[in-house]
Design a protein around this motif. Sequence first.
Motif, mmCIF file in Angstrom:
data_model
loop_
_atom_site.group_PDB
_atom_site.id
_atom_site.type_symbol
_atom_site.label_atom_id
_atom_site.label_comp_id
_atom_site.label_asym_id
_atom_site.label_seq_id
_atom_site.Cartn_x
_atom_site.Cartn_y
_atom_site.Cartn_z
ATOM 1 N N GLY A 34 0.809 -1.216 0.000
ATOM 2 C CA GLY A 34 0.000 0.000 0.000
ATOM 3 C C GLY A 34 0.843 1.268 0.000
ATOM 4 O O GLY A 34 0.399 2.313 -0.487
ATOM 5 N N ARG A 35 2.058 1.169 0.503
ATOM 6 C CA ARG A 35 2.965 2.325 0.489
ATOM 7 C C ARG A 35 3.665 2.490 -0.855
ATOM 8 O O ARG A 35 4.332 3.488 -1.095
ATOM 9 C CB ARG A 35 4.009 2.206 1.607
ATOM 10 C CG ARG A 35 3.412 2.395 2.992
ATOM 11 C CD ARG A 35 4.464 2.457 4.089
ATOM 12 N NE ARG A 35 5.192 1.202 4.262
ATOM 13 C CZ ARG A 35 4.750 0.177 5.002
ATOM 14 N NH1 ARG A 35 3.593 0.258 5.638
ATOM 15 N NH2 ARG A 35 5.481 -0.920 5.130
ATOM 16 N N GLN A 36 3.512 1.510 -1.746
ATOM 17 C CA GLN A 36 4.180 1.554 -3.055
ATOM 18 C C GLN A 36 3.240 1.853 -4.218
ATOM 19 O O GLN A 36 3.646 2.454 -5.200
ATOM 20 C CB GLN A 36 4.888 0.215 -3.317
ATOM 21 C CG GLN A 36 5.951 -0.123 -2.304
ATOM 22 C CD GLN A 36 7.019 0.938 -2.213
ATOM 23 O OE1 GLN A 36 7.641 1.298 -3.202
ATOM 24 N NE2 GLN A 36 7.223 1.477 -1.019
ATOM 25 N N LEU A 37 1.995 1.415 -4.116
ATOM 26 C CA LEU A 37 1.054 1.550 -5.235
ATOM 27 C C LEU A 37 0.314 2.875 -5.221
ATOM 28 O O LEU A 37 -0.035 3.387 -4.161
ATOM 29 C CB LEU A 37 0.014 0.430 -5.194
ATOM 30 C CG LEU A 37 0.437 -0.933 -5.686
ATOM 31 C CD1 LEU A 37 -0.722 -1.913 -5.555
ATOM 32 C CD2 LEU A 37 0.927 -0.886 -7.112
ATOM 33 N N THR A 38 0.035 3.371 -6.412
ATOM 34 C CA THR A 38 -0.767 4.582 -6.564
ATOM 35 C C THR A 38 -1.745 4.381 -7.723
ATOM 36 O O THR A 38 -1.691 3.383 -8.435
ATOM 37 C CB THR A 38 0.122 5.804 -6.878
ATOM 38 O OG1 THR A 38 0.834 5.564 -8.095
ATOM 39 C CG2 THR A 38 1.111 6.098 -5.760
ATOM 40 N N LEU A 67 10.278 2.113 -3.749
ATOM 41 C CA LEU A 67 11.409 1.229 -3.436
ATOM 42 C C LEU A 67 11.556 0.167 -4.511
ATOM 43 O O LEU A 67 10.566 -0.301 -5.070
ATOM 44 C CB LEU A 67 11.176 0.543 -2.089
ATOM 45 C CG LEU A 67 10.999 1.446 -0.875
ATOM 46 C CD1 LEU A 67 10.599 0.629 0.347
ATOM 47 C CD2 LEU A 67 12.272 2.229 -0.598
ATOM 48 N N THR A 68 12.785 -0.249 -4.772
ATOM 49 C CA THR A 68 12.992 -1.425 -5.624
ATOM 50 C C THR A 68 12.490 -2.647 -4.854
ATOM 51 O O THR A 68 12.236 -2.564 -3.647
ATOM 52 C CB THR A 68 14.491 -1.612 -5.946
ATOM 53 O OG1 THR A 68 15.182 -1.878 -4.718
ATOM 54 C CG2 THR A 68 15.070 -0.399 -6.660
ATOM 55 N N LEU A 76 10.642 -3.825 4.893
ATOM 56 C CA LEU A 76 9.717 -4.657 5.677
ATOM 57 C C LEU A 76 10.454 -5.382 6.800
ATOM 58 O O LEU A 76 9.937 -5.486 7.916
ATOM 59 C CB LEU A 76 9.001 -5.677 4.787
ATOM 60 C CG LEU A 76 8.042 -5.130 3.731
ATOM 61 C CD1 LEU A 76 7.395 -6.281 2.973
ATOM 62 C CD2 LEU A 76 6.993 -4.224 4.340
ATOM 63 N N ALA A 77 11.649 -5.880 6.506
ATOM 64 C CA ALA A 77 12.433 -6.586 7.529
ATOM 65 C C ALA A 77 12.758 -5.656 8.689
ATOM 66 O O ALA A 77 12.663 -6.053 9.860
ATOM 67 C CB ALA A 77 13.713 -7.149 6.918
ATOM 68 N N SER A 116 12.024 -1.946 -10.456
ATOM 69 C CA SER A 116 12.581 -3.279 -10.713
ATOM 70 C C SER A 116 12.639 -4.113 -9.437
ATOM 71 O O SER A 116 12.754 -3.591 -8.340
ATOM 72 C CB SER A 116 13.987 -3.158 -11.311
ATOM 73 O OG SER A 116 14.879 -2.648 -10.351
ATOM 74 N N GLY A 117 12.550 -5.407 -9.643
ATOM 75 C CA GLY A 117 12.668 -6.349 -8.532
ATOM 76 C C GLY A 117 11.348 -6.881 -8.014
ATOM 77 O O GLY A 117 11.327 -7.904 -7.331
#
Length: 131
Positions: A34-38, A67-68, A76-77, A116-117
């Motif tokens: 949720g912090r990556q998608l828009t 973030l990649t 997350l870790a 990427s990734g």
Amino acid sequence: MSYEQMLEKVRYEGAYPTHERAEEAIRLVVAGLGRQLTGDERVELAARLPFEAARLLAAQIPDTQPLTGWAFVKDLAARAEASLATTRWDTGAVFAAVAALAGPDLLTRILHQLPSGFALLFGRTELTPAA
């Protein structure tokens, strides 16, 4: 798919001994996603997730710097105070369920949006254009 079914899929994919452990993984990884998608992909994915998971996704404010895939796992870790190996495992287990719910077309659009990734985290090959 109900939340219970999603939980069971994650528990199976991750070989977790309890539902509680699978739920921890879902909370961590879906919130991170949720912090990556828009945009439209975020809205469409939330509509396809069970309510509990959609709420986790939608409650997050997207990061200004995406973030990649590897940086995502490291983030997350750090948040979970867990090892990179455990967090990578959790990510793969949760993303398997998310991919099933998203379907191939939406997942492809999501992967085009993310750095990427991420394809590897979703169990897909990552193709890069030839130089």
